[in-house]
Design a protein around this motif. Structure first.
Motif, PDB file in Angstrom:
ATOM      1  N   GLN A   1       0.843  -1.194   0.000  1.00 42.20           N
ATOM      2  CA  GLN A   1       0.000   0.000   0.000  1.00 42.20           C
ATOM      3  C   GLN A   1       0.881   1.247   0.000  1.00 42.20           C
ATOM      4  O   GLN A   1       1.751   1.400   0.844  1.00 42.20           O
ATOM      5  CB  GLN A   1      -0.894  -0.019   1.237  1.00 42.20           C
ATOM      6  N   LEU A   2       0.617   2.137  -0.938  1.00 42.01           N
ATOM      7  CA  LEU A   2       1.346   3.395  -1.038  1.00 42.01           C
ATOM      8  C   LEU A   2       0.789   4.373  -0.012  1.00 42.01           C
ATOM      9  O   LEU A   2      -0.403   4.650   0.000  1.00 42.01           O
ATOM     10  CB  LEU A   2       1.197   3.964  -2.454  1.00 42.01           C
ATOM     11  N   VAL A   3       1.665   4.871   0.874  1.00 34.91           N
ATOM     12  CA  VAL A   3       1.215   5.808   1.915  1.00 34.91           C
ATOM     13  C   VAL A   3       1.909   7.164   1.826  1.00 34.91           C
ATOM     14  O   VAL A   3       1.564   8.081   2.557  1.00 34.91           O
ATOM     15  CB  VAL A   3       1.368   5.208   3.338  1.00 34.91           C
ATOM     16  N   GLY A   4       2.878   7.296   0.928  1.00 35.96           N
ATOM     17  CA  GLY A   4       3.556   8.574   0.719  1.00 35.96           C
ATOM     18  C   GLY A   4       4.177   8.614  -0.659  1.00 35.96           C
ATOM     19  O   GLY A   4       4.717   7.614  -1.121  1.00 35.96           O
ATOM     20  N   LEU A   5       4.057   9.777  -1.316  1.00 38.45           N
ATOM     21  CA  LEU A   5       4.588   9.911  -2.673  1.00 38.45           C
ATOM     22  C   LEU A   5       4.874  11.377  -2.958  1.00 38.45           C
ATOM     23  O   LEU A   5       4.030  12.238  -2.694  1.00 38.45           O
ATOM     24  CB  LEU A   5       3.569   9.391  -3.692  1.00 38.45           C
ATOM     25  N   LYS A   6       6.077  11.651  -3.463  1.00 40.14           N
ATOM     26  CA  LYS A   6       6.382  13.012  -3.900  1.00 40.14           C
ATOM     27  C   LYS A   6       7.548  12.994  -4.876  1.00 40.14           C
ATOM     28  O   LYS A   6       8.388  12.097  -4.857  1.00 40.14           O
ATOM     29  CB  LYS A   6       6.679  13.930  -2.720  1.00 40.14           C
ATOM     30  N   MET A   7       7.558  14.012  -5.743  1.00 33.60           N
ATOM     31  CA  MET A   7       8.662  14.212  -6.676  1.00 33.60           C
ATOM     32  C   MET A   7       9.437  15.429  -6.198  1.00 33.60           C
ATOM     33  O   MET A   7       8.829  16.448  -5.844  1.00 33.60           O
ATOM     34  CB  MET A   7       8.136  14.441  -8.086  1.00 33.60           C
ATOM     35  N   LEU A   8      10.756  15.328  -6.167  1.00 33.66           N
ATOM     36  CA  LEU A   8      11.561  16.441  -5.681  1.00 33.66           C
ATOM     37  C   LEU A   8      12.943  16.444  -6.305  1.00 33.66           C
ATOM     38  O   LEU A   8      13.400  15.426  -6.820  1.00 33.66           O
ATOM     39  CB  LEU A   8      11.672  16.385  -4.154  1.00 33.66           C
ATOM     40  N   ARG A   9      13.555  17.597  -6.273  1.00 36.44           N
ATOM     41  CA  ARG A   9      14.982  17.702  -6.569  1.00 36.44           C
ATOM     42  C   ARG A   9      15.669  17.613  -5.218  1.00 36.44           C
ATOM     43  O   ARG A   9      15.436  18.432  -4.332  1.00 36.44           O
ATOM     44  CB  ARG A   9      15.296  19.025  -7.245  1.00 36.44           C
ATOM     45  N   VAL A  10      16.489  16.619  -5.065  1.00 35.43           N
ATOM     46  CA  VAL A  10      17.092  16.324  -3.771  1.00 35.43           C
ATOM     47  C   VAL A  10      18.280  17.246  -3.522  1.00 35.43           C
ATOM     48  O   VAL A  10      19.141  17.418  -4.382  1.00 35.43           O
ATOM     49  CB  VAL A  10      17.538  14.848  -3.703  1.00 35.43           C
ATOM     50  N   SER A  11      18.307  17.823  -2.345  1.00 35.15           N
ATOM     51  CA  SER A  11      19.418  18.711  -1.979  1.00 35.15           C
ATOM     52  C   SER A  11      20.641  17.894  -1.567  1.00 35.15           C
ATOM     53  O   SER A  11      20.523  16.745  -1.132  1.00 35.15           O
ATOM     54  CB  SER A  11      18.999  19.618  -0.817  1.00 35.15           C
ATOM     55  N   GLU A  12      21.808  18.513  -1.689  1.00 35.35           N
ATOM     56  CA  GLU A  12      23.033  17.849  -1.242  1.00 35.35           C
ATOM     57  C   GLU A  12      23.003  17.614   0.261  1.00 35.35           C
ATOM     58  O   GLU A  12      23.572  16.642   0.748  1.00 35.35           O
ATOM     59  CB  GLU A  12      24.263  18.660  -1.648  1.00 35.35           C
ATOM     60  N   GLU A  13      22.337  18.488   0.988  1.00 32.58           N
ATOM     61  CA  GLU A  13      22.218  18.321   2.445  1.00 32.58           C
ATOM     62  C   GLU A  13      21.446  17.040   2.781  1.00 32.58           C
ATOM     63  O   GLU A  13      21.884  16.253   3.631  1.00 32.58           O
ATOM     64  CB  GLU A  13      21.514  19.531   3.052  1.00 32.58           C
ATOM     65  N   LEU A  14      20.318  16.824   2.118  1.00 32.70           N
ATOM     66  CA  LEU A  14      19.541  15.602   2.347  1.00 32.70           C
ATOM     67  C   LEU A  14      20.354  14.376   1.955  1.00 32.70           C
ATOM     68  O   LEU A  14      20.403  13.386   2.686  1.00 32.70           O
ATOM     69  CB  LEU A  14      18.224  15.647   1.566  1.00 32.70           C
ATOM     70  N   LEU A  15      21.019  14.459   0.806  1.00 36.04           N
ATOM     71  CA  LEU A  15      21.820  13.324   0.347  1.00 36.04           C
ATOM     72  C   LEU A  15      22.985  13.028   1.281  1.00 36.04           C
ATOM     73  O   LEU A  15      23.325  11.864   1.497  1.00 36.04           O
ATOM     74  CB  LEU A  15      22.332  13.583  -1.070  1.00 36.04           C
ATOM     75  N   SER A  16      23.599  14.076   1.852  1.00 42.63           N
ATOM     76  CA  SER A  16      24.718  13.835   2.772  1.00 42.63           C
ATOM     77  C   SER A  16      24.246  13.095   4.020  1.00 42.63           C
ATOM     78  O   SER A  16      24.996  12.296   4.583  1.00 42.63           O
ATOM     79  CB  SER A  16      25.407  15.146   3.147  1.00 42.63           C
ATOM     80  N   GLN A  17      23.015  13.346   4.434  1.00 45.10           N
ATOM     81  CA  GLN A  17      22.461  12.602   5.578  1.00 45.10           C
ATOM     82  C   GLN A  17      22.061  11.185   5.157  1.00 45.10           C
ATOM     83  O   GLN A  17      22.322  10.222   5.878  1.00 45.10           O
ATOM     84  CB  GLN A  17      21.258  13.340   6.149  1.00 45.10           C
ATOM     85  N   HIS A  18      21.435  11.077   3.997  1.00 48.17           N
ATOM     86  CA  HIS A  18      20.976   9.773   3.510  1.00 48.17           C
ATOM     87  C   HIS A  18      22.152   8.832   3.238  1.00 48.17           C
ATOM     88  O   HIS A  18      22.103   7.657   3.571  1.00 48.17           O
ATOM     89  CB  HIS A  18      20.142   9.958   2.233  1.00 48.17           C
ATOM     90  N   TYR A  19      23.193   9.360   2.620  1.00 47.91           N
ATOM     91  CA  TYR A  19      24.367   8.558   2.264  1.00 47.91           C
ATOM     92  C   TYR A  19      25.536   8.808   3.213  1.00 47.91           C
ATOM     93  O   TYR A  19      26.697   8.722   2.812  1.00 47.91           O
ATOM     94  CB  TYR A  19      24.792   8.865   0.824  1.00 47.91           C
ATOM     95  N   SER A  20      25.261   9.080   4.468  1.00 43.91           N
ATOM     96  CA  SER A  20      26.326   9.414   5.428  1.00 43.91           C
ATOM     97  C   SER A  20      27.382   8.316   5.534  1.00 43.91           C
ATOM     98  O   SER A  20      28.560   8.609   5.740  1.00 43.91           O
ATOM     99  CB  SER A  20      25.742   9.716   6.802  1.00 43.91           C
ATOM    100  N   SER A  21      26.996   7.068   5.353  1.00 43.75           N
ATOM    101  CA  SER A  21      27.968   5.973   5.449  1.00 43.75           C
ATOM    102  C   SER A  21      28.868   5.890   4.221  1.00 43.75           C
ATOM    103  O   SER A  21      29.876   5.182   4.232  1.00 43.75           O
ATOM    104  CB  SER A  21      27.238   4.637   5.638  1.00 43.75           C
ATOM    105  N   LEU A  22      28.530   6.623   3.161  1.00 42.69           N
ATOM    106  CA  LEU A  22      29.315   6.566   1.921  1.00 42.69           C
ATOM    107  C   LEU A  22      30.157   7.818   1.682  1.00 42.69           C
ATOM    108  O   LEU A  22      30.903   7.875   0.702  1.00 42.69           O
ATOM    109  CB  LEU A  22      28.382   6.358   0.715  1.00 42.69           C
TER     110      LEU A  22
END
Length: 192
Positions: free
Chosen positions: A73-94
């Motif tokens: 079941q889809l409970v969240g959906l959005k289209m966005l241009r991802v910021s480098e700040e968000l990516l740095s948190q998301h990919y912090s292990s990389l």
């Protein structure tokens, strides 16, 4: 009987004979509700993101369809241009890896479609639907096996653990962006 959920046809039909009640009686309705309440683990959630190459190649609909066909079941959906700040948190292990700058460039090269899917064992099942990170090792029938051509352009992200999913969902979505709703076939899909 064709109008009753599958749950009623399986477990409750024997209870009907034993209880000697009619399907319209309050006792029958109580028993059928009790039958459908055994859904522990159903509300597990995962983050799925169609990466820029998947968006550019117009694969969003096909990807959504695979998750819907699986019964999630889809409970969240959005289209966005991802910021480098968000990516740095998301990919912090990389962030210390040599390929990190090219990963940032790739992930900011176009829009991303972020989704939250809910269902029983959705994290593990999604990883199986998505396939191996390296498309050369992803079996045919998986999203990466069917659509990806190179590890650096592998179409989709899927959370790798329940804990990881919770952290990623909190990073990508606010609570107000997630829907609490019950699909009309929920009880049929999640009667165990």
């Amino acid at each position: 009987m064709a109008l009753f959920p599958r749950c009623l046809l399986r477990g409750v039909s024997s209870q009907i004979r034993n209880l000697n009640v009619m399907p319209s009686s309050p006792k029958f309705m109580y028993e059928s509700a009790r039958c459908s309440s055994n859904t522990s683990g159903v509300r597990e959630r995962t983050l799925i993101a169609v990466k820029p190459d998947g968006v550019h190649r117009r694969l969003i609909g096909q990807i959504i369809q695979r998750f819907e066909k699986r019964g999630f079941q889809l409970v969240g959906l959005k289209m966005l241009r991802v910021s480098e700040e968000l990516l740095s948190q998301h990919y912090s292990s990389l962030c210390k890896k040599a390929f990190y700058p090219s990963l940032l460039h790739y992930m900011t090269s176009g829009p991303v479609v972020a989704m939250v899917w809910e269902g029983h064992n959705v994290v593990r099942s999604s990883r199986m639907l998505v396939g191996d990170t390296n498309p050369a090792e992803a079996p045919s029938g998986t999203i990466r096996g069917d659509f990806s051509i190179h590890i650096s352009r592998n179409v989709i992200h899927a959370s790798d653990s329940v804990d990881g999913a919770q952290k990623e969902i909190a990073l990508w979505f606010q609570n107000s962006e997630l829907m609490e709703w019950k699909c009309c076939d929920h009880d049929n899909l999640y009667q165990f």
